[in-house]
Design an enzyme around this catalytic site. Structure first.
Site, PDB file in Angstrom:
ATOM      1  NE  ARG A 227      -1.831   1.980   3.434  1.00 41.94           N
ATOM      2  CZ  ARG A 227      -1.769   1.930   4.766  1.00 41.94           C
ATOM      3  NH1 ARG A 227      -2.449   1.036   5.449  1.00 41.94           N
ATOM      4  NH2 ARG A 227      -1.007   2.796   5.419  1.00 41.94           N
TER       5      ARG A 227
ATOM      6  CG  HIS B  99      -6.591   2.716   6.299  1.00 41.25           C
ATOM      7  ND1 HIS B  99      -6.927   1.476   5.825  1.00 41.25           N
ATOM      8  CD2 HIS B  99      -7.689   3.195   6.940  1.00 41.25           C
ATOM      9  CE1 HIS B  99      -8.183   1.209   6.178  1.00 41.25           C
ATOM     10  NE2 HIS B  99      -8.664   2.237   6.844  1.00 41.25           N
TER      11      HIS B  99
ATOM     12  CE1 TYR C  86       1.082   3.151   8.654  1.00 37.47           C
ATOM     13  CE2 TYR C  86      -0.148   4.874   9.812  1.00 37.47           C
ATOM     14  CZ  TYR C  86       0.007   4.043   8.719  1.00 37.47           C
ATOM     15  OH  TYR C  86      -0.900   4.084   7.693  1.00 37.47           O
TER      16      TYR C  86
END
Lengths: 363, 338
Positions: A253, A257, A266
């Site tokens: 990805r 998100h 993160y």
């Protein structure tokens, strides 16, 4: 546990042989490869345009697919019209392959409705938000196919995070028990919002399938040809009465998100760079170029298709009508429900009372 | 007319629905060869085949989730949840999928599922086998919720539930499975009382007693006992818990001015609260006394040696009746505390 990662096009764009996958893509000539290339460029452009629409306040939210184009186009293009797709919320590329309209792709994300399209018009359920729930729906649908004696298949798309859900594991139990014609297509994009795949599994996700008695393939999810081949293998097994299959498409990805997420909190920028070098579109471009197919004409054609899709998406999005207030009550039940009907009538009267006051004021 | 037990009546209703519609399939744990732990599906797998009476793996979410997929494919799944307390693993699929898919897809996808749940206590079972979870489902928009109380309704309403294009959670009072009653198996569904309607089981004038499922026979006994005491009770069998059919309730309370609501489920947030509020809104000026709830306590279902203390019985219901009638010897514990 070591499970081989199968591929047909290397990161550098070199075509390599693979004895498992090759027999399933012998028909794919450079012309068809160019079509897959165009699909991936177009869906990446649609994705970018939708992200822009969100930034401009036209969409409430958008879950980008950036980086997962090969996994979605390769599998989506393997399907037949009578197969049925049950996806999560990121499979815009699959929806594009199914023929979902551009405005229908963003209808949900503008907040107008919970469904962009009629599932039976394109044989694809609307996006599932509950993680993993759709794997059971695909399995049940496949049981129906089996009861009907048809040779179609159902395919469930889900992510690495979903593999921890009970529903996904129960779906695999049911699918194996009844030998249902269903494909479990796991896009391992390495991240479930902020949680790395290592939190879901200590071994390759494709390894899970063996415990259920389901054959699995682990493919380079950024290799559109390998994904196409793997999906065709699974579909052939399903159509021939061979039961379920599991595919782990290893991808990444590249974006957040959703547009509400901030992945810099993160994950390491180096990781992003590593995966950028494995881009699913660049490698096909390189392969086409090495075969003399990436002509200025093709590039112009692909760019024009992408531009047209982006414009179509924007126009479609801005042209969507807001729902009317009384839609809030519509379709809760298929037949009249006395209590809801009472509430509807009451609210209708309440809204009308403002109109009455307004018209008195105007007179 | 034939005389059938409650369980046989459901079996006959299932059989008829399966005969009439090849898309009806049954799913559940132990429902095939065994015929279900309560034998409700006895003989159906033998007659209709293992592809229509499906023994499933032991996974309730899996059963409901695959039923959703079958409904997508045009089937009408009838799911058996073995016991009330086993429904919770399936709760997510029921609430997030079954109940919402018609709304989510703006009517494109129907979920004509019937979810059969043997429920309630009184059979001396271990934990998780005697629960009354109906309020969870009546609070969930998109579901219809039914609780039957007699063999005739069981026979008719299981067929109505299966014919419904909305999902129906069908609560069967397991302690009444062996109750016998006359069942007209030839009756047409089209002329039967619709599934969403309540029924006045006994007419009366002094107080209204409303209940459903396992407590309906108890309420009928209460009406008989009250009559001996000179009190005329009107008993209403709700039958449908979602929607609630207020019409006969309102008519009754406007006549009697007094309302007792009884159910096995815990009191707080239960159907009794909903009915008391709904009737107070509609009949405030007709009420001679506050509506009273006679229910299970707000406890986890207790061990079987204690269950008679938890379950409303004839005496507790009659005590509630005495209370709404303002009789001086009514036990004051029924009264709401400060």
């Amino acid at each position: 546990m070591d499970i081989e990662l199968l591929s047909l096009i290397t990161e550098e764009g070199r075509r390599v042989p693979n004895e498992i996958l090759d027999p399933w893509v012998t028909d794919v000539d450079t012309g068809q490869l160019a079509d897959l290339y165009q699909d991936m460029v177009v869906i990446r452009r649609i994705d970018a345009e939708a992200t822009a629409l969100q930034r401009q306040g036209e969409l409430a939210l958008w879950p980008p697919l950036l980086g997962q184009e090969a996994a979605q186009i390769g599998s989506g293009r393997a399907l037949r019209a009578d197969d049925f797709v049950f996806s999560s919320y990121r499979e815009h590329g699959v929806a594009y392959c199914r023929g979902v309209g551009l405005d229908d792709l963003v209808r949900v994300w503008r907040g107008n409705t919970f469904s962009g399209w009629n599932p039976f018009a394109v044989n694809m359920a609307v996006p599932q938000v509950i993680i993993g729930a759709q794997t059971l729906h695909a399995t049940g649908y496949a049981l129906g196919i089996q009861h009907d004696g048809a040779d179609a298949a159902a395919i469930a798309y889900f992510g690495d995070g979903a593999t921890s859900q009970g529903d996904v594991n129960e779906a695999m139990v049911f699918a194996a028990s009844f030998q249902a014609p269903v494909i479990f297509f796991c896009q391992n994009n390495h991240w479930a919002i902020s949680e790395p795949v290592g939190l879901q599994a200590h071994a390759p996700l494709a390894g899970r399938a063996a415990g259920f008695g389901i054959p699995a393939l682990r493919v380079d999810g950024n290799d559109v040809l390998a994904v196409l081949a793997a999906t065709r293998i699974a579909l052939d097994r399903a159509r021939a009465g061979g039961g379920p299959s599991y595919i782990e498409a290893v991808t990444y990805r590249m974006g957040p998100h959703t547009t509400a997420d901030d992945p810099t909190r993160y994950r390491d920028a180096n990781e992003l760079e590593d995966w950028a070098a494995k881009d699913p579109i660049d490698r096909v471009a390189a392969l086409l170029e090495s075969e003399g197919m990436l002509t200025p004409e093709l590039q112009a054609e692909v760019a024009a298709a992408a531009d047209a899709a982006a414009q179509g998406l924007r126009a479609g999005c801005l042209g969507l009508h807001d729902p009317v207030p009384m839609d809030v009550f519509t379709h809760v039940y298929a037949a009249p429900h006395s209590e809801l009907d009472r509430q509807r009538a009451s609210y209708e009267g309440y809204l009308a009372s403002f109109e009455a006051v307004g018209s008195e004021g105007n007179s | 007319m034939s005389v059938l037990t409650f369980g046989q009546a459901i079996n006959a209703g299932l059989r008829k629905a399966m005969d009439q519609d090849p898309k009806v399939v049954l799913m559940g744990e132990d429902i095939g060869k065994l015929g279900g732990v309560f034998r409700i599906t006895d003989g159906l797998q033998k007659d209709f085949g293992a592809h229509r009476v499906i023994d499933t793996p032991l996974a309730e979410a899996g059963i409901l989730g695959t039923a959703v997929g079958l409904a997508y494919r045009g089937y009408r799944p009838v799911v058996e949840i073995q016991f009330d307390g086993f429904v919770y693993p399936a709760f997510d699929q029921i609430v997030c999928q079954v109940a919402k898919l018609h709304y989510r897809t703006r009517g494109a996808v129907s979920m004509p599922l019937t979810i059969r749940v043997p429920f309630g206590g009184g059979i001396g079972s271990p934990e998780h086998h005697s629960e009354s979870p109906e309020a969870y489902f009546t609070h969930t928009s998109g579901l219809r919720v039914i609780s039957v109380s007699n063999p005739q309704d069981a026979y008719t309403m299981i067929q109505q539930a299966i014919a419904s294009n909305d999902p129906v959670v069908f609560f069967e009072p397991k302690r009444r499975y062996h109750t016998k009653g006359e069942v007209d198996e030839e009756a047409e569904l089209s002329t039967a009382l619709p599934m969403g309607r309540a029924r006045v089981a006994v007419e009366g004038t002094d107080a209204t007693l409303v209940t459903y499922g396992p407590l309906v026979p108890t309420a009928l006994d209460a009406a008989t006992a009250a009559l001996d005491d000179g009190v005329s009770l009107e008993v209403i069998d709700l039958r449908s818990l979602s929607p609630l059919d207020y019409e006969p309730l309102v008519a009754s309370v406007r006549k009697t001015g007094r309302l007792v609501i009884a159910h096995e489920a815990a009191q707080s947030g239960g159907l009794g609260a909903e009915i008391a509020a709904g009737i107070t809104e509609r009949c405030f000026e007709y009420l001679e006394a506050p509506p009273i709830r006679v229910t299970g306590f707000d406890i986890p279902y207790p061990p079987s040696k204690l269950e008679t203390h938890h379950l409303p019985d004839l005496d507790r219901i009659l005590d509630g009746v005495d209370h709404v009638l303002g009789r001086p010897y009514a036990f004051r514990a029924q009264e709401a505390g400060a």
